[in-house]
Write an enzyme that holds these catalytic residues in place. Structure first.
Site, PDB file in Angstrom:
ATOM      1  N   GLY A   1     -16.336  24.763 -34.198  1.00  0.00           N
ATOM      2  CA  GLY A   1     -15.774  25.562 -33.111  1.00  0.00           C
ATOM      3  C   GLY A   1     -14.455  25.023 -32.580  1.00  0.00           C
ATOM      4  O   GLY A   1     -13.814  24.186 -33.188  1.00  0.00           O
TER       5      GLY A   1
ATOM      6  N   HIS B   1      -8.912  26.906 -34.312  1.00  0.00           N
ATOM      7  CA  HIS B   1      -7.457  26.952 -34.336  1.00  0.00           C
ATOM      8  C   HIS B   1      -7.033  27.640 -35.636  1.00  0.00           C
ATOM      9  O   HIS B   1      -7.871  28.048 -36.445  1.00  0.00           O
ATOM     10  CB  HIS B   1      -6.861  25.540 -34.208  1.00  0.00           C
ATOM     11  CG  HIS B   1      -7.401  24.541 -35.187  1.00  0.00           C
ATOM     12  ND1 HIS B   1      -7.240  24.671 -36.557  1.00  0.00           N
ATOM     13  CD2 HIS B   1      -8.126  23.410 -35.006  1.00  0.00           C
ATOM     14  CE1 HIS B   1      -7.811  23.660 -37.159  1.00  0.00           C
ATOM     15  NE2 HIS B   1      -8.371  22.884 -36.252  1.00  0.00           N
ATOM     16  N   GLU B   2      -5.716  27.727 -35.834  1.00  0.00           N
ATOM     17  CA  GLU B   2      -5.203  28.473 -36.984  1.00  0.00           C
ATOM     18  C   GLU B   2      -5.706  27.901 -38.319  1.00  0.00           C
ATOM     19  O   GLU B   2      -5.861  28.639 -39.294  1.00  0.00           O
ATOM     20  CB  GLU B   2      -3.668  28.503 -36.916  1.00  0.00           C
ATOM     21  CG  GLU B   2      -3.000  29.358 -37.956  1.00  0.00           C
ATOM     22  CD  GLU B   2      -3.351  30.841 -37.894  1.00  0.00           C
ATOM     23  OE1 GLU B   2      -3.704  31.348 -36.812  1.00  0.00           O
ATOM     24  OE2 GLU B   2      -3.266  31.486 -38.952  1.00  0.00           O
ATOM     25  N   GLY B   3      -5.984  26.592 -38.365  1.00  0.00           N
ATOM     26  CA  GLY B   3      -6.527  26.002 -39.591  1.00  0.00           C
ATOM     27  C   GLY B   3      -7.862  26.633 -39.960  1.00  0.00           C
ATOM     28  O   GLY B   3      -8.094  27.034 -41.113  1.00  0.00           O
ATOM     29  N   HIS B   4      -8.753  26.754 -38.959  1.00  0.00           N
ATOM     30  CA  HIS B   4     -10.043  27.420 -39.198  1.00  0.00           C
ATOM     31  C   HIS B   4      -9.824  28.884 -39.600  1.00  0.00           C
ATOM     32  O   HIS B   4     -10.506  29.417 -40.464  1.00  0.00           O
ATOM     33  CB  HIS B   4     -10.902  27.428 -37.922  1.00  0.00           C
ATOM     34  CG  HIS B   4     -11.272  26.068 -37.394  1.00  0.00           C
ATOM     35  ND1 HIS B   4     -10.816  25.593 -36.185  1.00  0.00           N
ATOM     36  CD2 HIS B   4     -12.071  25.093 -37.886  1.00  0.00           C
ATOM     37  CE1 HIS B   4     -11.315  24.401 -35.952  1.00  0.00           C
ATOM     38  NE2 HIS B   4     -12.094  24.059 -36.968  1.00  0.00           N
TER      39      HIS B   4
ATOM     40  N   GLY C   1     -11.669  22.846 -45.517  1.00  0.00           N
ATOM     41  CA  GLY C   1     -10.261  22.494 -45.407  1.00  0.00           C
ATOM     42  C   GLY C   1      -9.954  21.164 -46.080  1.00  0.00           C
ATOM     43  O   GLY C   1     -10.742  20.224 -45.965  1.00  0.00           O
TER      44      GLY C   1
ATOM     45  N   ASP D   1      -9.752  17.577 -44.196  1.00  0.00           N
ATOM     46  CA  ASP D   1     -10.842  16.601 -44.261  1.00  0.00           C
ATOM     47  C   ASP D   1     -11.163  16.389 -45.737  1.00  0.00           C
ATOM     48  O   ASP D   1     -12.207  16.825 -46.234  1.00  0.00           O
ATOM     49  CB  ASP D   1     -12.044  17.124 -43.481  1.00  0.00           C
ATOM     50  CG  ASP D   1     -11.694  17.352 -42.015  1.00  0.00           C
ATOM     51  OD1 ASP D   1     -11.652  16.371 -41.272  1.00  0.00           O
ATOM     52  OD2 ASP D   1     -11.418  18.504 -41.632  1.00  0.00           O
TER      53      ASP D   1
ATOM     54  N   SER E   1      -5.847  20.162 -35.545  1.00  0.00           N
ATOM     55  CA  SER E   1      -7.171  19.571 -35.399  1.00  0.00           C
ATOM     56  C   SER E   1      -7.681  19.898 -34.009  1.00  0.00           C
ATOM     57  O   SER E   1      -6.898  19.926 -33.045  1.00  0.00           O
ATOM     58  CB  SER E   1      -7.083  18.036 -35.553  1.00  0.00           C
ATOM     59  OG  SER E   1      -8.269  17.434 -35.059  1.00  0.00           O
TER      60      SER E   1
HETATM   61  P1  AMP Z   1     -14.269  21.262 -37.948  1.00  0.00           P
HETATM   62  O1  AMP Z   1     -14.481  22.371 -36.974  1.00  0.00           O
HETATM   63  O2  AMP Z   1     -13.267  20.258 -37.482  1.00  0.00           O
HETATM   64  O3  AMP Z   1     -15.554  20.658 -38.447  1.00  0.00           O
HETATM   65  O4  AMP Z   1     -13.594  21.924 -39.202  1.00  0.00           O
HETATM   66  C1  AMP Z   1     -14.175  23.033 -39.845  1.00  0.00           C
HETATM   67  C2  AMP Z   1     -13.436  23.289 -41.131  1.00  0.00           C
HETATM   68  O5  AMP Z   1     -12.059  23.548 -40.842  1.00  0.00           O
HETATM   69  C3  AMP Z   1     -13.458  22.081 -42.086  1.00  0.00           C
HETATM   70  O6  AMP Z   1     -13.651  22.549 -43.406  1.00  0.00           O
HETATM   71  C4  AMP Z   1     -12.099  21.477 -41.875  1.00  0.00           C
HETATM   72  O7  AMP Z   1     -11.631  20.757 -42.997  1.00  0.00           O
HETATM   73  C5  AMP Z   1     -11.254  22.718 -41.650  1.00  0.00           C
HETATM   74  N1  AMP Z   1      -9.996  22.384 -40.978  1.00  0.00           N
HETATM   75  C6  AMP Z   1      -9.834  21.665 -39.848  1.00  0.00           C
HETATM   76  N2  AMP Z   1      -8.528  21.513 -39.558  1.00  0.00           N
HETATM   77  C7  AMP Z   1      -7.842  22.154 -40.533  1.00  0.00           C
HETATM   78  C8  AMP Z   1      -6.449  22.367 -40.812  1.00  0.00           C
HETATM   79  N3  AMP Z   1      -5.495  21.882 -40.026  1.00  0.00           N
HETATM   80  N4  AMP Z   1      -6.125  23.056 -41.924  1.00  0.00           N
HETATM   81  C9  AMP Z   1      -7.093  23.548 -42.752  1.00  0.00           C
HETATM   82  N5  AMP Z   1      -8.414  23.397 -42.544  1.00  0.00           N
HETATM   83  C10 AMP Z   1      -8.786  22.710 -41.445  1.00  0.00           C
END
Ligand code: AMP
Length: 291
Positions: free
Chosen positions: A31, A34-37, A147, A150, A185
């Site tokens: 949760g 952000h744009e990465g998700h 992503g 990680d 992040s």
């Molecule tokens: P998290 O919510 O931090 O557990 O991340 C969920 C998913 O989003 C994981 O597969 C992460 O690797 C991916 N993710 C987080 N930050 C980024 C980013 N900046 N660019 C691409 N994927 C991301």
């Protein structure tokens, strides 16, 4: 967008969709989207007919003294972002539904988890692979998107799926960055004042290594020194720099497939970043472009 909190209902929904011939693409997250998700969700839309995203802050992957309790959460905003990006099903299980009791059986992540994040955060990857296993069993996706930000986690998930015969394809998406290079992040919200600028040292270090490699330097020790020189600035405490292959093994010579990993503490948060030398930081998607 629909939303489910009950694990059994989640599985029933997925099974109904699959038996109607639709492919399920899954994006697991903690949760605070952000744009990465959201780019992972875009890829999921391309890879499946129905997109499931989960939001679950997994206690099992946080060590004692880590930020489980204070991990940023904003379900309202996440709902709006996920829905706008085309998620069909948001799976938001309660902690007690995922772990009715402390699990006695956990997935052993093996040697790929011993170094880097695994060395700094004992038990972290056992927690990650255990929750990924559970989520895969509840969602039963055809494809799951992770992503590259990680990197060690994504490669461990690939190992999990290969070694334990999960019937799911793992898609790994490039790291989404701010215009100035900072990898997005959820933990960037912890960066206060000057720390935001100091945090740029990570992506700058990756770029410096990439430049040196393109100029002909292939010795991992020399390239590690280049990274450490760039990382060693006020406010940044480097944790590790490493040049590895896709199995997280140190390389004796850097090539286009080599991945440069960096981790550093910048104020309160510990940040990680990486680059695949042949692809380059500059080719990673930029968050601002989507706005
Ligand atoms: P998290 O919510 O931090 O557990 O991340 C969920 C998913 O989003 C994981 O597969 C992460 O690797 C991916 N993710 C987080 N930050 C980024 C980013 N900046 N660019 C691409 N994927 C991301």
């Amino acid at each position: 967008m629909q939303e489910i909190t009950d694990p059994q209902e989640m599985r029933a929904w997925s099974r109904a969709e699959r038996s109607a011939g639709r492919r399920i693409a899954f994006v697991p997250t903690m949760g605070y989207l952000h744009e990465g998700h959201l780019r992972l969700i875009d890829r999921a839309r391309e890879g499946g007919d129905r997109v499931v995203a989960s939001i679950f802050v997994n206690p099992l992957q946080f060590g004692p003294g880590e930020d489980f309790a204070s991990y940023p959460r904003d379900l309202e905003r996440d709902r709006a972002a996920a829905s706008a990006r085309g998620v069909n099903m948001l799976f938001v299980p309660a902690g007690g539904a995922v772990y009715p009791e402390e699990p006695r059986v956990r997935v052993a992540p093996g040697p790929m988890a011993e170094r880097f994040e695994g060395a700094t955060r004992p038990g972290h990857f056992a927690g990650v692979l255990t929750v990924v296993t559970k989520l895969f069993h509840l969602v039963e996706p055809d494809v799951a998107v992770f992503g590259r930000k990680d990197f060690q986690q994504a490669m461990l998930v690939r190992r999990l799926v290969a070694d334990l015969n999960f019937p799911v394809v793992i898609d790994v998406a490039p790291t989404v960055r701010e215009l100035d290079g900072l990898a997005l992040s959820s933990r960037n919200v912890y960066l206060l004042g000057d720390e935001r600028r100091a945090a740029l040292a990570l992506s700058r270090a990756l770029r410096a290594v990439e430049r040196a490699w393109r100029a002909g330097q292939a010795d991992p020790d020399a390239l590690t020194r280049v990274a450490l020189d760039t990382l060693t600035v006020p406010g940044v405490v480097p944790d590790y720099v490493a040049l590895v292959d896709q199995e997280l093994r140190s390389v004796s010579r850097a090539d286009a497939a080599t991945v440069v990993l960096v981790a550093a503490r910048v104020g309160r948060p510990r940040l990680i970043d990486n680059v695949v030398l042949g692809e380059g930081v500059a080719r990673d998607p930029v968050a601002a472009a989507a706005r």
